[in-house]
Each structure stands twice: as C-alpha cells, then as structure tokens.
Design an enzyme around this catalytic site. Structure first.
Site, PDB file in Angstrom:
ATOM      1  N   ARG A 168       3.644  -7.925 -14.518  1.00  0.00           N
ATOM      2  CA  ARG A 168       2.828  -7.022 -13.641  1.00  0.00           C
ATOM      3  C   ARG A 168       4.050  -6.066 -13.157  1.00  0.00           C
ATOM      4  NH1 ARG A 168      -0.242 -10.641 -15.428  1.00  0.00           N
ATOM      5  NH2 ARG A 168      -1.694 -11.598 -13.925  1.00  0.00           N
ATOM      6  N   SER A 217      -7.562  -9.507  -8.999  1.00  0.00           N
ATOM      7  CA  SER A 217      -6.505 -10.419  -8.884  1.00  0.00           C
ATOM      8  C   SER A 217      -6.234  -9.693  -7.017  1.00  0.00           C
ATOM      9  CB  SER A 217      -5.848 -11.188  -9.592  1.00  0.00           C
ATOM     10  OG  SER A 217      -6.211 -12.354 -10.902  1.00  0.00           O
ATOM     11  N   GLU A 299      -0.945  -7.912  -5.956  1.00  0.00           N
ATOM     12  CA  GLU A 299      -1.300  -6.737  -7.213  1.00  0.00           C
ATOM     13  C   GLU A 299      -1.891  -6.168  -7.510  1.00  0.00           C
ATOM     14  OE1 GLU A 299      -3.457  -8.709 -11.539  1.00  0.00           O
ATOM     15  OE2 GLU A 299      -1.735 -10.255 -10.249  1.00  0.00           O
TER      16      GLU A 299
END
Length: 306
Positions: A168, A217, A299
């Site tokens: 990420r 998410s 995130e």
C-alpha cells in the site's frame, strides 16, 4: 490564493468543492481544480506554476477523505486523453485515468492476466501510487514502468524499481503526477480469465457493501499483505477481524458507520461529514489498540484541513 496561475488549455476552476468527486461524498473546496486537456497542457501548466503552490493528483476519489475545510492546493484530475488502454504483445499500457476494472477486462480479452485489478475500485494512477492488490497479487508484480510529469513540468519514464513499491505504499517524487503505466502481464486463456473475474465479482458482492458509499478498505491488514483468497489464508490478523474482536462492527458516529456487512468498510449512511468519518475511524483504531495492542494504519488517504 493570491498567486497568479498559468492559463491552461484545459479547465481550471477556483474554489471547487470536492465532495461530489469522492466516493464518500464528503469534503470542502480545493483552491483550484485543474483538468488538463492533454499531456502537453499538464506539463506546461506545472512548469509555469509557482513552485510554492502545492499540487495534489486526484483519481476517481475512491480511496480518499477530503476534510471539511478543503485543500489549499491545485487538485489535478486527469480525464479523457489520459484513459487509453493499449495492448502491445505481452504488455498493457494504460493511462492513469483508466479504471482498474476496464484495464483488467481489456487485458483479459487479449489473453493477458491482470484479473486482480478487476475488483479494485479506482483508476490506474491511484493503483500505482498505492501498489494496489488483492488475492495475493499486486501492481508491483506486473508493473514495468510509469510515465510521470514532475512538479517542474518534466515528463520522465521511471522503472518500477524506482518507486520502491511495498504494501500500500510507493516512493513517487513529491508533486509528481502519474500519467500512464506499463504492465507486463502473464498470459492466460481469455475465457478462463473472464470466468475468474466473474467469480471474484460474485465473491466481492456477497461479502462487501458495494451498494453503500464507502472508500473500499479503511485500514491496512496488520499482517502487511492483501488477502490471498486461498483456503489456507489466515484471517487472525486481518483488519476486519481485529475490528470485530474490538466490538466495533456496525459502530457509528453521526452519519458514519463501520459497515455491519464488512467491518473494515467505513460508510457514509447519509449526511456524514468528513469529520464524522475520520473521527469514527480514529475511535476504531483506539479501541483496537486497547483490545489487541495492534495499531491499525489507515489505507484511506485523508487530506486537507479540518
């Protein structure tokens, strides 16, 4: 903003509220929103833009909370002219504004496997920046190079290795705007690839609140990798599991809620402010830390002024 900005061929809008450009439908105004006509327009604009003016490249807003006070920057949003998808042998060359799902489908038709992109919301520029992934596959596995416009207007091609892609995260140059990405994709049978994507979509729709206003998410998995989708994939340290264990599934604040369907999805049930969403997320992080000692990392990108 007192600076005189360059005059582009594209569209430059002052004090543009960003809420309607994000999936969560929250956020105050950016000082400016710039939608470049083409690559040359973007490069010339950045070259002429005073160096002290901040820029923020924005995709389709699928992974973003813009705070209620808005953003003291020029937000750059790529559109037509930056969404092409080309197949060149075993390579897929995609504009930064191309949707991940479209790229996956176009590749599959050509017998190239980028199926993991099919269920990832957003566009290719964001997928590169976040090293997007699911089912144990990541952009880093297939990315060959990216073309970016640097903050000073230079157009450069960077090898994937220059981005230090990890879970990420990436190390793009500050202020750089991704304009296209080149992937080298494994070969596959088009019909089999299509079937896999159909199965992934069905699985997603059965387990995630796809009809609600969310940004995908909310928190990274503490284990530091995406779900693999394999039968032996441990769920002990998935973000949704530690949120469940902390009793925060379905928790709400104002118009914000942790989805009862999937507790790692932060949703706007209607009328939420950016502050509602971010404060609920922080309450979840605090409760998870109290119950498990785990610090969840966001995130979703959060930007702007409260």
């Amino acid at each position: 903003m007192t600076q005189t900005l360059p005059t582009p061929r594209g569209t430059l809008t002052p004090n543009r509220v960003l809420a309607d450009l994000t999936w969560l439908r929250v956020g105050g105004p950016a000082d400016w929103l710039f939608q470049p006509a083409d690559l040359d327009d973007l490069a010339a604009f950045l070259a002429a833009l005073p160096a002290d003016v901040a820029v923020f490249p924005m995709g389709v807003g699928s992974n973003l909370i813009v705070r209620d006070g808005g953003l003291r920057a020029v937000v750059i949003r790529l559109g037509r002219g930056f969404n092409g998808i080309e197949i060149d042998g075993g390579r897929v060359i995609a504009g930064a504004a191309a949707l991940d799902a479209h790229v996956a489908r176009k590749a599959a038709e050509a017998g190239l496997d980028l199926t993991f992109l099919r269920t990832i919301p957003g566009s290719i520029g964001g997928a590169v920046r976040m090293n997007a992934g699911c089912y144990g596959s990541y952009v880093a596995d297939v990315l060959e190079e990216v073309r970016v416009v640097l903050r000073d207007g230079q157009v450069v091609d960077l090898p994937a290795s220059a981005l230090t892609l990890r879970y990420r995260q990436s190390d793009l140059p500050k202020g750089a705007v991704v304009v296209r990405a080149t992937f080298r994709a494994p070969a596959g049978d088009p019909a089999a690839l299509q079937q896999r994507m159909d199965e992934q979509i069905a699985k997603r729709d059965a387990s995630q609140p796809v009809k609600d206003r969310s940004a995908g998410s909310t928190f990274r998995n503490p284990v530091g990798y995406s779900s693999t989708g394999q039968a032996n994939d441990s769920h002990a340290l998935k973000a949704w599991k530690v949120i469940d264990d902390a009793g925060m599934r379905g928790a709400s604040l104002g118009g914000a809620q942790m989805s009862p369907m999937h507790s790692n999805f932060l949703i706007n049930t209607g009328g939420a402010t950016a502050a509602d969403l971010e404060n609920l997320g922080e309450a979840v992080r605090k409760k998870v830390f109290q119950t498990s000692g785990i610090t969840l990392e966001w995130e979703i990108m959060r930007i702007g002024e409260a």
